[in-house]
Design a protein around this motif. Structure first.
Motif, PDB file in Angstrom:
ATOM      1  N   ALA A  18      62.557 -57.604  83.401  1.00 47.30           N
ATOM      2  CA  ALA A  18      62.467 -56.774  84.607  1.00 47.30           C
ATOM      3  C   ALA A  18      63.194 -55.464  84.304  1.00 47.30           C
ATOM      4  N   ALA A  19      62.977 -54.475  85.171  1.00 47.54           N
ATOM      5  CA  ALA A  19      63.543 -53.151  84.889  1.00 47.54           C
ATOM      6  C   ALA A  19      63.886 -52.426  86.180  1.00 47.54           C
ATOM      7  N   MET A  20      64.899 -51.553  86.080  1.00 52.07           N
ATOM      8  CA  MET A  20      65.289 -50.709  87.204  1.00 52.07           C
ATOM      9  C   MET A  20      65.586 -49.294  86.708  1.00 52.07           C
ATOM     10  N   PRO A  21      64.563 -48.458  86.576  1.00 54.31           N
ATOM     11  CA  PRO A  21      64.816 -47.047  86.270  1.00 54.31           C
ATOM     12  C   PRO A  21      65.326 -46.325  87.525  1.00 54.31           C
ATOM     13  N   VAL A  22      66.368 -45.529  87.360  1.00 54.24           N
ATOM     14  CA  VAL A  22      66.949 -44.771  88.460  1.00 54.24           C
ATOM     15  C   VAL A  22      66.750 -43.281  88.168  1.00 54.24           C
ATOM     16  N   SER A  23      66.073 -42.580  89.067  1.00 50.44           N
ATOM     17  CA  SER A  23      65.781 -41.155  88.854  1.00 50.44           C
ATOM     18  C   SER A  23      65.195 -40.924  87.460  1.00 50.44           C
ATOM     19  N   GLY A  24      64.201 -41.719  87.135  1.00 54.84           N
ATOM     20  CA  GLY A  24      63.660 -41.703  85.788  1.00 54.84           C
ATOM     21  C   GLY A  24      62.668 -40.576  85.536  1.00 54.84           C
ATOM     22  N   LEU A  25      62.422 -40.357  84.246  1.00 55.74           N
ATOM     23  CA  LEU A  25      61.418 -39.404  83.767  1.00 55.74           C
ATOM     24  C   LEU A  25      60.365 -40.205  83.005  1.00 55.74           C
ATOM     25  N   PHE A  26      59.126 -40.114  83.436  1.00 52.62           N
ATOM     26  CA  PHE A  26      58.080 -40.947  82.864  1.00 52.62           C
ATOM     27  C   PHE A  26      56.971 -40.148  82.188  1.00 52.62           C
ATOM     28  N   ASP A  27      56.831 -38.906  82.553  1.00 53.68           N
ATOM     29  CA  ASP A  27      55.978 -37.958  81.838  1.00 53.68           C
ATOM     30  C   ASP A  27      56.879 -36.777  81.496  1.00 53.68           C
ATOM     31  N   ILE A  28      57.307 -36.711  80.236  1.00 55.77           N
ATOM     32  CA  ILE A  28      58.347 -35.733  79.883  1.00 55.77           C
ATOM     33  C   ILE A  28      57.766 -34.420  79.364  1.00 55.77           C
ATOM     34  N   ARG A  29      56.484 -34.205  79.521  1.00 57.19           N
ATOM     35  CA  ARG A  29      55.917 -32.935  79.074  1.00 57.19           C
ATOM     36  C   ARG A  29      56.543 -31.722  79.769  1.00 57.19           C
ATOM     37  N   PRO A  30      56.943 -31.812  81.060  1.00 54.25           N
ATOM     38  CA  PRO A  30      57.617 -30.644  81.663  1.00 54.25           C
ATOM     39  C   PRO A  30      58.912 -30.251  80.964  1.00 54.25           C
ATOM     40  N   ILE A  31      59.553 -31.195  80.274  1.00 56.73           N
ATOM     41  CA  ILE A  31      60.817 -30.899  79.600  1.00 56.73           C
ATOM     42  C   ILE A  31      60.629 -29.822  78.527  1.00 56.73           C
ATOM     43  N   THR A  32      59.417 -29.707  77.985  1.00 58.11           N
ATOM     44  CA  THR A  32      59.182 -28.710  76.927  1.00 58.11           C
ATOM     45  C   THR A  32      59.317 -27.291  77.436  1.00 58.11           C
ATOM     46  N   ARG A  33      59.411 -27.119  78.768  1.00 60.79           N
ATOM     47  CA  ARG A  33      59.451 -25.770  79.339  1.00 60.79           C
ATOM     48  C   ARG A  33      60.752 -25.466  80.078  1.00 60.79           C
ATOM     49  N   ILE A  34      61.761 -26.330  79.941  1.00 60.94           N
ATOM     50  CA  ILE A  34      63.044 -26.056  80.592  1.00 60.94           C
ATOM     51  C   ILE A  34      64.164 -26.072  79.550  1.00 60.94           C
ATOM     52  N   TYR A  35      65.365 -25.742  79.995  1.00 62.66           N
ATOM     53  CA  TYR A  35      66.492 -25.527  79.077  1.00 62.66           C
ATOM     54  C   TYR A  35      66.793 -26.731  78.204  1.00 62.66           C
ATOM     55  N   VAL A  36      66.480 -27.923  78.663  1.00 62.72           N
ATOM     56  CA  VAL A  36      66.783 -29.138  77.908  1.00 62.72           C
ATOM     57  C   VAL A  36      66.116 -29.118  76.538  1.00 62.72           C
ATOM     58  N   ASN A  37      64.991 -28.420  76.443  1.00 63.42           N
ATOM     59  CA  ASN A  37      64.262 -28.434  75.180  1.00 63.42           C
ATOM     60  C   ASN A  37      64.993 -27.688  74.063  1.00 63.42           C
ATOM     61  N   GLU A  38      66.013 -26.920  74.404  1.00 65.00           N
ATOM     62  CA  GLU A  38      66.853 -26.332  73.360  1.00 65.00           C
ATOM     63  C   GLU A  38      67.551 -27.420  72.550  1.00 65.00           C
ATOM     64  N   TYR A  39      67.711 -28.610  73.146  1.00 69.74           N
ATOM     65  CA  TYR A  39      68.410 -29.713  72.502  1.00 69.74           C
ATOM     66  C   TYR A  39      67.452 -30.768  71.966  1.00 69.74           C
ATOM     67  N   VAL A  40      66.418 -31.117  72.758  1.00 69.07           N
ATOM     68  CA  VAL A  40      65.519 -32.183  72.318  1.00 69.07           C
ATOM     69  C   VAL A  40      64.362 -31.672  71.469  1.00 69.07           C
ATOM     70  N   ARG A  41      64.026 -30.387  71.588  1.00 72.34           N
ATOM     71  CA  ARG A  41      63.116 -29.701  70.672  1.00 72.34           C
ATOM     72  C   ARG A  41      61.767 -30.404  70.550  1.00 72.34           C
ATOM     73  N   LEU A  42      61.133 -30.620  71.692  1.00 68.01           N
ATOM     74  CA  LEU A  42      59.845 -31.286  71.735  1.00 68.01           C
ATOM     75  C   LEU A  42      58.713 -30.279  71.825  1.00 68.01           C
ATOM     76  N   ASP A  43      57.556 -30.632  71.252  1.00 67.09           N
ATOM     77  CA  ASP A  43      56.326 -29.936  71.588  1.00 67.09           C
ATOM     78  C   ASP A  43      55.513 -30.858  72.494  1.00 67.09           C
ATOM     79  N   LEU A  44      54.383 -30.365  72.990  1.00 72.66           N
ATOM     80  CA  LEU A  44      53.613 -31.150  73.960  1.00 72.66           C
ATOM     81  C   LEU A  44      53.111 -32.455  73.359  1.00 72.66           C
ATOM     82  N   GLU A  45      52.698 -32.430  72.110  1.00 75.32           N
ATOM     83  CA  GLU A  45      52.160 -33.642  71.485  1.00 75.32           C
ATOM     84  C   GLU A  45      53.224 -34.723  71.380  1.00 75.32           C
ATOM     85  N   ARG A  46      54.414 -34.357  70.924  1.00 72.83           N
ATOM     86  CA  ARG A  46      55.488 -35.342  70.817  1.00 72.83           C
ATOM     87  C   ARG A  46      55.956 -35.791  72.188  1.00 72.83           C
ATOM     88  N   ALA A  47      56.020 -34.878  73.152  1.00 75.85           N
ATOM     89  CA  ALA A  47      56.426 -35.253  74.504  1.00 75.85           C
ATOM     90  C   ALA A  47      55.455 -36.265  75.100  1.00 75.85           C
TER      91      ALA A  47
END
Length: 279
Positions: A173-202
């Protein structure tokens, strides 16, 4: 969405403001320290030889193996640690449930693919070695907040268990809290300076875009005053998962909703205990 709108939706630290954010982080540490003070357990076990990362086991009993809640901390994959993430351990111990809190190598030192591998390795460790520490390998529930909610989703989906020699239903069983399930938006915000994703990897790292496999029971928790992006993510993924409930917690924000995991009288705490007892 424009880049500015995405920042508003996902930059929850900015939404909270520096003073409130600092208070929340202080509570993570003080409530975690209070929760494990004098609690039976074993901190600092290496669970993954490849990375050397460690986990803490808390709240084991002296009798039968206990069901276990594996908590994956948040911090946008680049902050926090197991030391400030065990605030639920005492409450769960009192309910007959053990807690495991792993560290994982933070971005940008580790890629997100490697972080996902590590948390899956932590689940594998609980299944293989947990019995040596009073844990029941057949009753593993995984949860996490924010980035930890994303990582929870990456343990819920199918297709990875065989590589680790695990049964498909290792996560019961699982309990995600304030989870992220489609992380493609992360490629366009400041977090991507650290995780360095492109759309394909996201896309390849997005639970909402991956084969579901077995649908374990789940409770998807999100705060009423969460970032709009996080609210949207949970509201879209929960029906896609089709085996869980959505809980929108009133009067909570992105950072304090997860602290309710340590309160047996809160709706979130009760839901967690009920979820673990159901497996």
């Amino acid at each position: 969405m424009s880049d500015e709108e995405l920042d508003v939706a996902y930059n929850v630290r900015r939404k909270a403001g520096p003073e409130l954010f600092a208070r929340h982080m202080a509570r993570y540490r003080t409530e975690s320290e209070r929760a494990v003070d004098g609690l039976p357990g074993r901190p600092g076990i290496v669970y993954d030889e490849e990375s050397g990362e460690r986990l803490d086991v808390w709240g084991v009993g002296g009798g039968e193996p206990r069901p276990v809640f594996v908590y994956l901390h948040g911090g946008y994959w680049m902050a926090l640690s197991r030391d400030v993430s065990s605030f639920m351990a005492r409450m769960l111990h009192e309910q007959g449930i053990a807690t495991v809190v792993p560290d994982y190598t933070l971005a940008p030192k580790a890629t997100l693919e490697e972080i996902v591998r590590q948390v899956r390795a932590a689940v594998a460790w609980v299944h293989r070695r947990g019995g040596e520490h009073g844990l029941d390998p057949e009753r593993i529930v995984v949860g996490g907040s924010s980035a930890g909610g994303h990582l929870t989703g990456m343990t819920m989906v199918g297709g990875w268990q065989e590589r680790f020699g695990l049964p498909e239903d290792v996560v019961k069983a699982a309990m995600p809290v304030s989870g992220l399930f489609d992380i493609r938006p992360i490629t366009r915000i400041y977090v991507n300076e650290y995780v360095r994703l492109d759309l394909e990897r996201a896309a390849a790292l997005s639970p909402a875009l991956l084969p579901v496999g077995r649908r374990c029971p789940a409770v998807f928790v999100v705060a009423e005053n969460d970032g709009d992006g996080f609210l949207t993510q949970s509201r879209l993924f929960q029906p896609h998962w089709d085996a869980g409930d959505l809980m929108v917690v009133p009067d909570r924000d992105h950072f304090d909703v997860v602290l309710d995991l340590g309160d047996a009288e809160s709706a979130v705490g009760r839901a967690l205990v009920d979820l673990v007892r159901s497996v």
